[in-house]
Write an enzyme that holds these catalytic residues in place. Structure first.
Site, PDB file in Angstrom:
ATOM      1  N   ASP A 160      25.464 -42.248  -0.830  1.00  0.00           N
ATOM      2  CA  ASP A 160      25.252 -40.644  -0.576  1.00  0.00           C
ATOM      3  C   ASP A 160      24.827 -40.271   0.715  1.00  0.00           C
ATOM      4  OD1 ASP A 160      24.814 -38.136  -0.644  1.00  0.00           O
ATOM      5  OD2 ASP A 160      23.333 -38.095  -2.333  1.00  0.00           O
ATOM      6  N   ASP A 210      34.054 -37.516   8.899  1.00  0.00           N
ATOM      7  CA  ASP A 210      35.373 -36.891   8.108  1.00  0.00           C
ATOM      8  C   ASP A 210      34.965 -36.241   7.142  1.00  0.00           C
ATOM      9  OD1 ASP A 210      37.899 -36.122   7.596  1.00  0.00           O
ATOM     10  OD2 ASP A 210      38.577 -38.154   6.820  1.00  0.00           O
ATOM     11  N   CYS A 212      40.103 -31.411   7.553  1.00  0.00           N
ATOM     12  CA  CYS A 212      41.614 -31.179   7.353  1.00  0.00           C
ATOM     13  C   CYS A 212      41.751 -29.842   7.028  1.00  0.00           C
ATOM     14  CB  CYS A 212      42.258 -32.284   6.483  1.00  0.00           C
ATOM     15  SG  CYS A 212      41.418 -32.257   4.711  1.00  0.00           S
TER      16      CYS A 212
END
Length: 151
Positions: A16, A35, A88
């Site tokens: 985590d 990311d 993204c």
């Protein structure tokens, strides 16, 4: 993929990332790539199912998580080291707003300019790749250098 490619110098572990990992002291890493989980609005071109599953209310879920993740990643970045934040999505609330708020709270980090061949230079250490302009998925990238110890 690591086995298939014959890569032996990478150790993968699940955990985590919103919590400190006790085995790693602060300022352990020279480079961190975060990311971050995001709404995925930049990849709708090839993940068509997202168009039908994503609701407007989903967009408010990601920024609080992204803030937690970048806060933890910052703690592990060595002075002089680089923290790269990427998503993204094309949603400014998950991109520029996260980075600008983070920088306003962390004077020990500074944006660092970068270049992508063909795509050009970043602006204030940030770049958004728009699918219609770069003929790829949509992405956001920010490069931050830790210039001093925590303020």
């Amino acid at each position: 993929n690591l086995k298939r490619l014959g890569v032996k110098n990478v150790h993968v572990q699940a955990g985590d990332s919103t919590k400190l990992i006790e085995r790693y002291p602060p300022e352990t890493f020279d480079r961190i790539l975060l990311d971050a989980p995001c709404s995925g609005l930049g990849v709708l071109g090839h993940k068509v199912e997202l168009r039908w599953r994503r609701k407007e209310s989903d967009l408010s879920v990601f920024p609080p998580l992204q803030k937690q993740l970048i806060e933890q990643a910052a703690k592990y970045t060595k002075t002089g080291g680089v923290l790269v934040y990427s998503t993204c999505t094309l949603n400014p609330d998950e991109n520029e707003h996260i980075i600008n708020e983070f920088l306003s709270l962390h004077s020990e980090f500074a944006p660092e300019e970068f270049n992508f061949p063909v795509l050009g230079k970043s602006l204030n250490g940030m770049m958004t790749l728009y699918p219609d302009l770069v003929r790829s998925d949509g992405f956001f990238v920010a490069k931050l250098r830790k210039v001093s110890h925590e303020a």
